[in-house]
Design a protein around this motif. Structure first.
Motif, PDB file in Angstrom:
ATOM      1  N   ASP A  65       0.847  -1.195   0.000  1.00  0.00           N
ATOM      2  CA  ASP A  65       0.000   0.000   0.000  1.00  0.00           C
ATOM      3  C   ASP A  65       0.884   1.247   0.000  1.00  0.00           C
ATOM      4  O   ASP A  65       0.742   2.146   0.837  1.00  0.00           O
ATOM      5  CB  ASP A  65      -0.916  -0.008   1.235  1.00  0.00           C
ATOM      6  CG  ASP A  65      -1.984   1.071   1.143  1.00  0.00           C
ATOM      7  OD1 ASP A  65      -2.291   1.495   0.013  1.00  0.00           O
ATOM      8  OD2 ASP A  65      -2.483   1.501   2.205  1.00  0.00           O
ATOM      9  N   ARG A  66       1.790   1.277  -0.955  1.00  0.00           N
ATOM     10  CA  ARG A  66       2.693   2.416  -1.133  1.00  0.00           C
ATOM     11  C   ARG A  66       3.015   2.534  -2.622  1.00  0.00           C
ATOM     12  O   ARG A  66       3.257   1.520  -3.285  1.00  0.00           O
ATOM     13  CB  ARG A  66       3.985   2.228  -0.335  1.00  0.00           C
ATOM     14  CG  ARG A  66       5.064   3.264  -0.664  1.00  0.00           C
ATOM     15  CD  ARG A  66       6.356   3.010   0.090  1.00  0.00           C
ATOM     16  NE  ARG A  66       7.495   3.678  -0.552  1.00  0.00           N
ATOM     17  CZ  ARG A  66       8.753   3.579  -0.134  1.00  0.00           C
ATOM     18  NH1 ARG A  66       9.048   2.854   0.929  1.00  0.00           N
ATOM     19  NH2 ARG A  66       9.731   4.209  -0.790  1.00  0.00           N
ATOM     20  N   THR A  67       2.988   3.727  -3.129  1.00  0.00           N
ATOM     21  CA  THR A  67       3.228   3.924  -4.554  1.00  0.00           C
ATOM     22  C   THR A  67       4.676   4.334  -4.823  1.00  0.00           C
ATOM     23  O   THR A  67       5.383   4.794  -3.920  1.00  0.00           O
ATOM     24  CB  THR A  67       2.287   4.989  -5.139  1.00  0.00           C
ATOM     25  OG1 THR A  67       2.513   6.237  -4.480  1.00  0.00           O
ATOM     26  CG2 THR A  67       0.829   4.569  -4.986  1.00  0.00           C
ATOM     27  N   MET A  68       5.066   4.153  -6.069  1.00  0.00           N
ATOM     28  CA  MET A  68       6.385   4.569  -6.529  1.00  0.00           C
ATOM     29  C   MET A  68       6.200   5.388  -7.812  1.00  0.00           C
ATOM     30  O   MET A  68       5.554   4.939  -8.754  1.00  0.00           O
ATOM     31  CB  MET A  68       7.275   3.357  -6.814  1.00  0.00           C
ATOM     32  CG  MET A  68       8.658   3.711  -7.353  1.00  0.00           C
ATOM     33  SD  MET A  68       9.744   4.453  -6.096  1.00  0.00           S
ATOM     34  CE  MET A  68      10.094   3.029  -5.052  1.00  0.00           C
ATOM     35  N   ILE A  95       3.796  -0.402  -5.260  1.00  0.00           N
ATOM     36  CA  ILE A  95       4.983  -1.259  -5.276  1.00  0.00           C
ATOM     37  C   ILE A  95       4.527  -2.716  -5.279  1.00  0.00           C
ATOM     38  O   ILE A  95       3.766  -3.140  -4.419  1.00  0.00           O
ATOM     39  CB  ILE A  95       5.882  -0.963  -4.065  1.00  0.00           C
ATOM     40  CG1 ILE A  95       6.418   0.464  -4.156  1.00  0.00           C
ATOM     41  CG2 ILE A  95       7.024  -1.971  -3.981  1.00  0.00           C
ATOM     42  CD1 ILE A  95       7.241   0.894  -2.963  1.00  0.00           C
ATOM     43  N   GLY A  96       4.976  -3.461  -6.274  1.00  0.00           N
ATOM     44  CA  GLY A  96       4.555  -4.849  -6.452  1.00  0.00           C
ATOM     45  C   GLY A  96       3.453  -5.008  -7.485  1.00  0.00           C
ATOM     46  O   GLY A  96       3.196  -6.120  -7.941  1.00  0.00           O
ATOM     47  N   TYR A 156       7.110  -4.381 -12.823  1.00  0.00           N
ATOM     48  CA  TYR A 156       6.696  -4.068 -11.449  1.00  0.00           C
ATOM     49  C   TYR A 156       7.937  -3.786 -10.614  1.00  0.00           C
ATOM     50  O   TYR A 156       9.049  -4.195 -10.954  1.00  0.00           O
ATOM     51  CB  TYR A 156       5.875  -5.215 -10.832  1.00  0.00           C
ATOM     52  CG  TYR A 156       6.632  -6.502 -10.594  1.00  0.00           C
ATOM     53  CD1 TYR A 156       7.330  -6.723  -9.405  1.00  0.00           C
ATOM     54  CD2 TYR A 156       6.632  -7.519 -11.549  1.00  0.00           C
ATOM     55  CE1 TYR A 156       8.009  -7.906  -9.185  1.00  0.00           C
ATOM     56  CE2 TYR A 156       7.309  -8.707 -11.343  1.00  0.00           C
ATOM     57  CZ  TYR A 156       7.997  -8.893 -10.161  1.00  0.00           C
ATOM     58  OH  TYR A 156       8.677 -10.065  -9.942  1.00  0.00           O
ATOM     59  N   ILE A 157       7.724  -3.060  -9.527  1.00  0.00           N
ATOM     60  CA  ILE A 157       8.795  -2.762  -8.578  1.00  0.00           C
ATOM     61  C   ILE A 157       8.756  -3.821  -7.469  1.00  0.00           C
ATOM     62  O   ILE A 157       7.730  -4.003  -6.828  1.00  0.00           O
ATOM     63  CB  ILE A 157       8.639  -1.360  -7.949  1.00  0.00           C
ATOM     64  CG1 ILE A 157       8.502  -0.287  -9.036  1.00  0.00           C
ATOM     65  CG2 ILE A 157       9.818  -1.061  -7.033  1.00  0.00           C
ATOM     66  CD1 ILE A 157       9.697  -0.124  -9.919  1.00  0.00           C
ATOM     67  N   ASP A 158       9.857  -4.513  -7.282  1.00  0.00           N
ATOM     68  CA  ASP A 158       9.929  -5.557  -6.255  1.00  0.00           C
ATOM     69  C   ASP A 158       9.692  -4.948  -4.875  1.00  0.00           C
ATOM     70  O   ASP A 158      10.357  -3.978  -4.500  1.00  0.00           O
ATOM     71  CB  ASP A 158      11.310  -6.207  -6.306  1.00  0.00           C
ATOM     72  CG  ASP A 158      11.391  -7.480  -5.475  1.00  0.00           C
ATOM     73  OD1 ASP A 158      10.709  -7.579  -4.441  1.00  0.00           O
ATOM     74  OD2 ASP A 158      12.152  -8.383  -5.869  1.00  0.00           O
ATOM     75  N   PRO A 159       8.750  -5.515  -4.092  1.00  0.00           N
ATOM     76  CA  PRO A 159       8.488  -4.987  -2.741  1.00  0.00           C
ATOM     77  C   PRO A 159       9.711  -4.985  -1.827  1.00  0.00           C
ATOM     78  O   PRO A 159       9.741  -4.245  -0.827  1.00  0.00           O
ATOM     79  CB  PRO A 159       7.402  -5.934  -2.206  1.00  0.00           C
ATOM     80  CG  PRO A 159       6.697  -6.426  -3.441  1.00  0.00           C
ATOM     81  CD  PRO A 159       7.781  -6.555  -4.474  1.00  0.00           C
ATOM     82  N   GLU A 160      10.727  -5.782  -2.157  1.00  0.00           N
ATOM     83  CA  GLU A 160      11.940  -5.808  -1.337  1.00  0.00           C
ATOM     84  C   GLU A 160      12.663  -4.459  -1.336  1.00  0.00           C
ATOM     85  O   GLU A 160      13.547  -4.226  -0.508  1.00  0.00           O
ATOM     86  CB  GLU A 160      12.882  -6.901  -1.842  1.00  0.00           C
ATOM     87  CG  GLU A 160      12.365  -8.317  -1.629  1.00  0.00           C
ATOM     88  CD  GLU A 160      12.234  -8.672  -0.150  1.00  0.00           C
ATOM     89  OE1 GLU A 160      13.163  -8.333   0.617  1.00  0.00           O
ATOM     90  OE2 GLU A 160      11.213  -9.265   0.235  1.00  0.00           O
TER      91      GLU A 160
END
Length: 202
Positions: A65-68, A95-96, A156-160
């Motif tokens: 629940d966070r955007t990039m 993210i993800g 996608y952006i990896d949540p890591e």
């Protein structure tokens, strides 16, 4: 006298050995320099070094629940008369979250041209977390004179990215592409006497 006659022969053999060693060294250095580029590319793809993105076959199963903020940059190297640009200048996925964005390329020349895109992500620390599922940069692209092509990128952006110390405070990444000219195959004559373009799947 026999000793004096043998000395030039021995010296000649020594000189020949030195020449062979020098030539071997030159060829060896040339081979290593030729191999350095693909090896460096593989290293960057595995580690994400220098902002190189990752290529993956599956989508993320975790969405935060966070955007990039992701912005896009498009360039064309000398040798290609193409108009190349992103359809959207930026997106803000979670993210993800797996999303698709599109670029367009148009051949402004009067001949068929082939190009391939080189890419990177800034800041470089984000490269290892930027995962591409589909990209036009995976293959070469042929464009006929005046031809315009829509080219998707699925990523996608990896949540890591939020866990690593060096990347957890990154809020904006930029995906950059530069198209470079590539030498294409010779056209194959068709039944009409024209040329058949080799199709490429993005």
């Amino acid at each position: 006298m026999s000793d004096n006659a043998a000395a030039p022969k021995k010296q000649g053999r020594n000189n020949g050995a030195v020449v062979i060693m020098c030539l071997s060294f030159v060829f060896g250095m040339g081979a290593m320099s030729y191999a350095a580029v693909p090896l460096y590319r593989i290293f960057c793809q595995v580690t994400g070094y220098n902002g190189t993105t990752q290529r993956v076959d599956q989508m993320s199963s975790v969405v935060l629940d966070r955007t990039m903020r992701v912005t896009f940059d498009a360039n064309v190297a000398p040798g290609l008369q193409w108009d190349f640009k992103p359809v959207e200048r930026e997106v803000n996925p979670k993210i993800g979250e797996t999303i698709q964005v599109n670029f367009t390329a148009e051949n402004r020349s009067n001949e068929t041209q082939r190009g391939q895109a080189v890419f990177n992500v800034t800041p470089g620390e984000a490269g290892v977390y930027f995962n591409k599922v589909q990209c036009f940069c995976f293959t070469e692209t042929d464009l006929k004179p005046g031809e315009k092509l829509d080219m998707p990128v699925v990523f996608y952006i990896d949540p890591e990215i939020v866990k690593a110390v060096e990347s957890k405070n990154i809020h904006t990444v930029t995906l950059s592409y530069t198209f470079y000219p590539k030498e294409g195959p010779k056209p194959v004559a068709s039944n009409e006497g024209g040329a058949v373009k080799i199709e490429k799947k993005l």
